[in-house]
Motif scaffolding. Structure first.
Motif, PDB file in Angstrom:
ATOM      1  N   VAL A  33     -10.811  -3.720   5.480  1.00 38.19           N
ATOM      2  CA  VAL A  33      -9.478  -3.212   5.201  1.00 38.19           C
ATOM      3  C   VAL A  33      -8.511  -4.371   5.025  1.00 38.19           C
ATOM      4  N   VAL A  34      -7.582  -4.231   4.101  1.00 38.19           N
ATOM      5  CA  VAL A  34      -6.526  -5.219   3.898  1.00 38.19           C
ATOM      6  C   VAL A  34      -5.185  -4.514   4.028  1.00 38.19           C
ATOM      7  N   GLY A  35      -4.243  -5.205   4.642  1.00 36.67           N
ATOM      8  CA  GLY A  35      -2.924  -4.616   4.837  1.00 36.67           C
ATOM      9  C   GLY A  35      -1.811  -5.547   4.426  1.00 36.67           C
ATOM     10  N   TRP A  36      -0.643  -4.952   4.263  1.00 32.93           N
ATOM     11  CA  TRP A  36       0.593  -5.708   4.045  1.00 32.93           C
ATOM     12  C   TRP A  36       1.548  -5.400   5.196  1.00 32.93           C
ATOM     13  N   TYR A  37       2.145  -6.433   5.729  1.00 31.38           N
ATOM     14  CA  TYR A  37       3.209  -6.321   6.708  1.00 31.38           C
ATOM     15  C   TYR A  37       4.414  -7.074   6.162  1.00 31.38           C
ATOM     16  N   ARG A  38       5.559  -6.828   6.777  1.00 25.90           N
ATOM     17  CA  ARG A  38       6.748  -7.581   6.392  1.00 25.90           C
ATOM     18  C   ARG A  38       7.600  -7.861   7.619  1.00 25.90           C
ATOM     19  N   GLN A  39       8.369  -8.931   7.524  1.00 25.38           N
ATOM     20  CA  GLN A  39       9.273  -9.295   8.610  1.00 25.38           C
ATOM     21  C   GLN A  39      10.662  -9.519   8.033  1.00 25.38           C
ATOM     22  N   PRO A  40      11.558  -8.545   8.229  1.00 24.89           N
ATOM     23  CA  PRO A  40      12.937  -8.713   7.760  1.00 24.89           C
ATOM     24  C   PRO A  40      13.648  -9.786   8.584  1.00 24.89           C
ATOM     25  N   PHE A  68       6.171   2.267  -2.996  1.00 25.71           N
ATOM     26  CA  PHE A  68       5.200   1.167  -3.011  1.00 25.71           C
ATOM     27  C   PHE A  68       3.804   1.730  -3.208  1.00 25.71           C
ATOM     28  N   THR A  69       2.966   0.949  -3.901  1.00 26.26           N
ATOM     29  CA  THR A  69       1.570   1.326  -4.094  1.00 26.26           C
ATOM     30  C   THR A  69       0.682   0.126  -3.813  1.00 26.26           C
ATOM     31  N   ILE A  70      -0.288   0.333  -2.941  1.00 31.85           N
ATOM     32  CA  ILE A  70      -1.248  -0.714  -2.633  1.00 31.85           C
ATOM     33  C   ILE A  70      -2.526  -0.434  -3.419  1.00 31.85           C
ATOM     34  N   SER A  71      -3.144  -1.493  -3.936  1.00 34.50           N
ATOM     35  CA  SER A  71      -4.389  -1.357  -4.675  1.00 34.50           C
ATOM     36  C   SER A  71      -5.200  -2.628  -4.491  1.00 34.50           C
ATOM     37  N   ARG A  72      -6.453  -2.573  -4.909  1.00 32.38           N
ATOM     38  CA  ARG A  72      -7.297  -3.762  -4.769  1.00 32.38           C
ATOM     39  C   ARG A  72      -8.274  -3.849  -5.912  1.00 32.38           C
ATOM     40  N   ASP A  73      -8.640  -5.086  -6.216  1.00 35.52           N
ATOM     41  CA  ASP A  73      -9.674  -5.372  -7.199  1.00 35.52           C
ATOM     42  C   ASP A  73     -10.714  -6.218  -6.476  1.00 35.52           C
ATOM     43  N   ASN A  74     -11.798  -5.593  -6.078  1.00 34.22           N
ATOM     44  CA  ASN A  74     -12.799  -6.304  -5.280  1.00 34.22           C
ATOM     45  C   ASN A  74     -13.552  -7.350  -6.090  1.00 34.22           C
ATOM     46  N   PHE A  75     -13.597  -7.211  -7.386  1.00 38.69           N
ATOM     47  CA  PHE A  75     -14.240  -8.234  -8.209  1.00 38.69           C
ATOM     48  C   PHE A  75     -13.414  -9.526  -8.196  1.00 38.69           C
ATOM     49  N   LYS A  76     -12.113  -9.366  -8.067  1.00 38.17           N
ATOM     50  CA  LYS A  76     -11.229 -10.533  -8.019  1.00 38.17           C
ATOM     51  C   LYS A  76     -10.855 -10.908  -6.593  1.00 38.17           C
ATOM     52  N   SER A  77     -11.354 -10.136  -5.607  1.00 37.40           N
ATOM     53  CA  SER A  77     -11.003 -10.375  -4.200  1.00 37.40           C
ATOM     54  C   SER A  77      -9.490 -10.444  -4.024  1.00 37.40           C
ATOM     55  N   THR A  78      -8.812  -9.501  -4.614  1.00 34.22           N
ATOM     56  CA  THR A  78      -7.347  -9.506  -4.607  1.00 34.22           C
ATOM     57  C   THR A  78      -6.808  -8.118  -4.287  1.00 34.22           C
TER      58      THR A  78
END
Length: 118
Positions: A33-40, A68-78
């Motif tokens: 799993v990959v996540g995004w966090y933020r710190q204001p 917001f939309t999260i997505s992934r490209d596993n071929f690009k590891s991104t």
């Protein structure tokens, strides 16, 4: 050792859009799993979004749902975070993180600054 590198931050006006990228290396990317966090400014780090290893499941903080939309490209590891209808409250340093074998957020990127002007 996992390395995560964020990019795509910048200055944008209210209502604008940005897409953040998180490039990973060092481990089988699609297993975790990959996540995004933020710190204001002056605040605690907060959860934004996460996506399963195969990209089939995603969840979002209430504050960003529908924008917001999260997505992934596993071929690009991104992993990507598409951010639309940005508000000044979205101003923060955005961090990418990846789960480890224990199910904890074991690796973090250096962060990328997003600033939304009013």
């Amino acid at each position: 050792q996992v390395q995560l590198v964020e990019s795509g931050g910048g200055l944008v006006q209210t209502g604008g859009s940005l897409t953040l990228s998180c490039a990973a290396s060092g481990r089988t990317f699609s297993d975790f799993v990959v996540g995004w966090y933020r710190q204001p400014p002056g605040k605690e780090r907060e959860f934004v979004a996460a996506i399963s290893g195969n990209g089939a499941k995603a969840n979002y903080a209430d504050s960003v749902k529908g924008r917001f939309t999260i997505s992934r490209d596993n071929f690009k590891s991104t992993v990507y975070l598409q951010m639309n209808s940005l508000k000044p409250d979205d101003t923060a340093v955005y961090y990418c993180t990846q789960e480890d074998e224990l199910g904890t957020w074991g690796s973090w990127g250096q962060g990328t600054q997003v600033t939304v002007s009013s």
